[in-house]
Design a protein around this motif. Structure first.
Motif, PDB file in Angstrom:
ATOM      1  N   GLY A 291      26.278   4.749  -8.046  1.00  0.00           N
ATOM      2  CA  GLY A 291      25.308   3.821  -8.616  1.00  0.00           C
ATOM      3  C   GLY A 291      24.505   3.077  -7.568  1.00  0.00           C
ATOM      4  N   ILE A 292      23.352   2.607  -7.993  1.00  0.00           N
ATOM      5  CA  ILE A 292      22.441   1.892  -7.106  1.00  0.00           C
ATOM      6  C   ILE A 292      22.523   0.412  -7.448  1.00  0.00           C
ATOM      7  CG2 ILE A 292      20.030   1.624  -6.405  1.00  0.00           C
ATOM      8  CD1 ILE A 292      19.697   4.612  -7.360  1.00  0.00           C
ATOM      9  N   ALA A 293      22.897  -0.409  -6.474  1.00  0.00           N
ATOM     10  CA  ALA A 293      23.057  -1.845  -6.693  1.00  0.00           C
ATOM     11  C   ALA A 293      21.714  -2.566  -6.664  1.00  0.00           C
ATOM     12  CB  ALA A 293      23.992  -2.439  -5.641  1.00  0.00           C
ATOM     13  N   ALA A 294      20.897  -2.267  -5.663  1.00  0.00           N
ATOM     14  CA  ALA A 294      19.619  -2.969  -5.505  1.00  0.00           C
ATOM     15  C   ALA A 294      18.774  -2.257  -4.469  1.00  0.00           C
ATOM     16  CB  ALA A 294      19.857  -4.413  -5.073  1.00  0.00           C
ATOM     17  N   VAL A 295      17.520  -2.633  -4.434  1.00  0.00           N
ATOM     18  CA  VAL A 295      16.591  -2.169  -3.410  1.00  0.00           C
ATOM     19  C   VAL A 295      16.039  -3.404  -2.725  1.00  0.00           C
ATOM     20  CG1 VAL A 295      14.271  -1.203  -3.104  1.00  0.00           C
ATOM     21  CG2 VAL A 295      15.960   0.035  -4.450  1.00  0.00           C
ATOM     22  N   GLU A 296      16.090  -3.420  -1.403  1.00  0.00           N
ATOM     23  CA  GLU A 296      15.538  -4.531  -0.629  1.00  0.00           C
ATOM     24  C   GLU A 296      14.279  -4.057   0.083  1.00  0.00           C
ATOM     25  OE1 GLU A 296      18.399  -6.213   2.068  1.00  0.00           O
ATOM     26  OE2 GLU A 296      19.933  -6.329   0.502  1.00  0.00           O
ATOM     27  N   ILE A 297      13.227  -4.838  -0.033  1.00  0.00           N
ATOM     28  CA  ILE A 297      11.980  -4.549   0.664  1.00  0.00           C
ATOM     29  C   ILE A 297      11.896  -5.489   1.853  1.00  0.00           C
ATOM     30  CG2 ILE A 297       9.463  -4.426   0.459  1.00  0.00           C
ATOM     31  CD1 ILE A 297      11.082  -2.415  -1.303  1.00  0.00           C
ATOM     32  N   ARG A 298      11.560  -4.944   3.010  1.00  0.00           N
ATOM     33  CA  ARG A 298      11.459  -5.772   4.212  1.00  0.00           C
ATOM     34  C   ARG A 298      10.168  -5.442   4.933  1.00  0.00           C
ATOM     35  NH1 ARG A 298      14.328  -1.317   5.366  1.00  0.00           N
ATOM     36  NH2 ARG A 298      14.267  -0.455   7.440  1.00  0.00           N
ATOM     37  N   LEU A 299       9.754  -6.340   5.789  1.00  0.00           N
ATOM     38  CA  LEU A 299       8.554  -6.150   6.586  1.00  0.00           C
ATOM     39  C   LEU A 299       8.956  -5.451   7.871  1.00  0.00           C
ATOM     40  CD1 LEU A 299       5.546  -6.806   6.411  1.00  0.00           C
ATOM     41  CD2 LEU A 299       6.013  -8.925   7.615  1.00  0.00           C
ATOM     42  N   LEU A 300       8.421  -4.253   8.077  1.00  0.00           N
ATOM     43  CA  LEU A 300       8.741  -3.471   9.263  1.00  0.00           C
ATOM     44  C   LEU A 300       7.915  -3.936  10.456  1.00  0.00           C
ATOM     45  CD1 LEU A 300      10.553  -1.102  10.058  1.00  0.00           C
ATOM     46  CD2 LEU A 300       8.697   0.433   9.474  1.00  0.00           C
ATOM     47  N   ASP A 301       6.613  -4.118  10.229  1.00  0.00           N
ATOM     48  CA  ASP A 301       5.732  -4.705  11.228  1.00  0.00           C
ATOM     49  C   ASP A 301       4.690  -5.515  10.466  1.00  0.00           C
ATOM     50  OD1 ASP A 301       3.562  -2.983  10.483  1.00  0.00           O
ATOM     51  OD2 ASP A 301       4.259  -1.457  11.861  1.00  0.00           O
ATOM     52  N   MET A 302       3.627  -5.912  11.091  1.00  0.00           N
ATOM     53  CA  MET A 302       2.667  -6.825  10.467  1.00  0.00           C
ATOM     54  C   MET A 302       2.017  -6.289   9.190  1.00  0.00           C
ATOM     55  SD  MET A 302       2.995  -9.498  12.141  1.00  0.00           S
ATOM     56  CE  MET A 302       1.641 -10.499  11.589  1.00  0.00           C
ATOM     57  N   SER A 303       2.022  -4.979   8.978  1.00  0.00           N
ATOM     58  CA  SER A 303       1.361  -4.443   7.788  1.00  0.00           C
ATOM     59  C   SER A 303       2.133  -3.316   7.113  1.00  0.00           C
ATOM     60  CB  SER A 303      -0.042  -3.948   8.164  1.00  0.00           C
ATOM     61  OG  SER A 303       0.065  -2.885   9.089  1.00  0.00           O
ATOM     62  N   THR A 304       3.358  -3.074   7.517  1.00  0.00           N
ATOM     63  CA  THR A 304       4.128  -1.964   6.967  1.00  0.00           C
ATOM     64  C   THR A 304       5.445  -2.463   6.386  1.00  0.00           C
ATOM     65  OG1 THR A 304       3.207  -0.527   8.679  1.00  0.00           O
ATOM     66  CG2 THR A 304       5.127   0.299   7.479  1.00  0.00           C
ATOM     67  N   TYR A 305       5.712  -2.058   5.160  1.00  0.00           N
ATOM     68  CA  TYR A 305       6.970  -2.413   4.510  1.00  0.00           C
ATOM     69  C   TYR A 305       7.921  -1.223   4.572  1.00  0.00           C
ATOM     70  CZ  TYR A 305       4.451  -6.380   2.604  1.00  0.00           C
ATOM     71  OH  TYR A 305       3.719  -7.525   2.467  1.00  0.00           O
ATOM     72  N   ALA A 306       9.199  -1.534   4.553  1.00  0.00           N
ATOM     73  CA  ALA A 306      10.241  -0.521   4.489  1.00  0.00           C
ATOM     74  C   ALA A 306      11.229  -0.963   3.415  1.00  0.00           C
ATOM     75  CB  ALA A 306      10.934  -0.368   5.837  1.00  0.00           C
ATOM     76  N   GLY A 307      12.144  -0.091   3.077  1.00  0.00           N
ATOM     77  CA  GLY A 307      13.108  -0.446   2.044  1.00  0.00           C
ATOM     78  C   GLY A 307      14.514  -0.013   2.403  1.00  0.00           C
TER      79      GLY A 307
ATOM     80  N   VAL B  61       0.857  -1.186   0.000  1.00  0.00           N
ATOM     81  CA  VAL B  61       0.000   0.000   0.000  1.00  0.00           C
ATOM     82  C   VAL B  61       0.890   1.232   0.000  1.00  0.00           C
ATOM     83  CG1 VAL B  61      -1.762   1.263   1.287  1.00  0.00           C
ATOM     84  CG2 VAL B  61      -1.832  -1.239   1.207  1.00  0.00           C
ATOM     85  N   VAL B  62       0.584   2.176  -0.902  1.00  0.00           N
ATOM     86  CA  VAL B  62       1.400   3.389  -1.055  1.00  0.00           C
ATOM     87  C   VAL B  62       0.491   4.605  -1.169  1.00  0.00           C
ATOM     88  CG1 VAL B  62       3.279   2.131  -2.181  1.00  0.00           C
ATOM     89  CG2 VAL B  62       1.497   3.185  -3.574  1.00  0.00           C
ATOM     90  N   GLY B  63       1.091   5.758  -1.100  1.00  0.00           N
ATOM     91  CA  GLY B  63       0.348   7.001  -1.287  1.00  0.00           C
ATOM     92  C   GLY B  63       0.144   7.292  -2.766  1.00  0.00           C
ATOM     93  N   PRO B  64      -0.776   8.196  -3.080  1.00  0.00           N
ATOM     94  CA  PRO B  64      -1.061   8.526  -4.482  1.00  0.00           C
ATOM     95  C   PRO B  64       0.153   9.084  -5.236  1.00  0.00           C
ATOM     96  CG  PRO B  64      -2.748   9.438  -3.028  1.00  0.00           C
ATOM     97  CD  PRO B  64      -1.674   8.871  -2.157  1.00  0.00           C
ATOM     98  N   ALA B  65       0.950   9.910  -4.579  1.00  0.00           N
ATOM     99  CA  ALA B  65       2.115  10.503  -5.257  1.00  0.00           C
ATOM    100  C   ALA B  65       3.144   9.431  -5.617  1.00  0.00           C
ATOM    101  CB  ALA B  65       2.752  11.578  -4.378  1.00  0.00           C
ATOM    102  N   GLU B  66       3.381   8.491  -4.694  1.00  0.00           N
ATOM    103  CA  GLU B  66       4.346   7.429  -4.942  1.00  0.00           C
ATOM    104  C   GLU B  66       3.824   6.474  -6.019  1.00  0.00           C
ATOM    105  OE1 GLU B  66       3.262   8.375  -1.939  1.00  0.00           O
ATOM    106  OE2 GLU B  66       5.072   9.318  -1.137  1.00  0.00           O
ATOM    107  N   ALA B  67       2.516   6.191  -5.968  1.00  0.00           N
ATOM    108  CA  ALA B  67       1.909   5.329  -6.982  1.00  0.00           C
ATOM    109  C   ALA B  67       2.068   5.961  -8.362  1.00  0.00           C
ATOM    110  CB  ALA B  67       0.435   5.089  -6.665  1.00  0.00           C
TER     111      ALA B  67
END
Length: 185
Positions: free
Chosen positions: A78-94, A41-47
């Motif tokens: 340069g950017i090597a990669a982006v990792e997505i992780r679970l911050l809590d039960m319903s929130t992701y972080a990167g 789930v993201v905000g409208p601007a990020e989407a």
């Protein structure tokens, strides 16, 4: 990060109904993970930022994520990669991992917007992917679900994915429906 990272594909941006919440859809991109989907789930601007980048749109002047990507590529080598992780039960972080070895903490939506622009891998720990993913219903090659599935699962699997027409028809029904149409059970 002890868990092996699995590469994900950014499938696109969808809108979750009924509250019109934008959602980024990610899918496993490695063998054996292709059926695993994650909704962030993201905000409208990020989407909008992710959707524009996926469509290859280049604004006349850099938007925030374009600027951030440019700065990270220039100063972070340069950017090597982006990792997505679970911050809590319903929130992701990167994490945005730079080629220099540095890691930058970010919101998942911002990290993904940067990854799409930098055309770098997006990953998630295999254990997290398996825990949070869903598998959309598909028809089997013979249009028959597994015989080990419940009758309800067999019925749904035999129907295949929900089409855009089915969704529009259901939305129209809900818009035009009166409370009496639902009856009492």
């Amino acid at each position: 990060m002890d868990d092996v990272q699995v590469r994900l594909e950014v499938m696109g941006v969808r809108v979750e109904l009924p509250n019109n919440q934008p959602v980024l859809i990610l899918r496993g991109a490695e063998p054996g993970t292709e059926a695993l989907h994650v909704a962030v789930v993201v905000g409208p601007a990020e989407a909008a930022a992710v959707a524009r980048a996926l469509q290859g749109e280049v604004p006349p002047r850099p938007m925030t994520h374009d600027l951030l990507t440019s700065v990270l590529e220039s100063f972070g080598r340069g950017i090597a990669a982006v990792e997505i992780r679970l911050l809590d039960m319903s929130t992701y972080a990167g994490y945005v991992r730079l080629n220099s070895g540095s890691t930058i903490d970010a919101r998942a939506s911002d990290a993904i917007a940067v990854a799409v622009r930098a055309q770098c891998p997006v990953t998630m720990a295999r254990g997290t992917l398996e825990a949070v993913s869903v598998t959309p219903r598909y028809r089997t090659s013979q249009n028959q679900p597994s015989s080990a599935a419940s009758p309800e699962a067999q019925h749904l699997a035999g129907k295949g994915p929900i089409s855009e027409d089915e969704i529009r028809e259901f939305q129209k029904y809900l818009t035009d429906a009166d409370p009496e149409d639902f009856g009492r059970s």
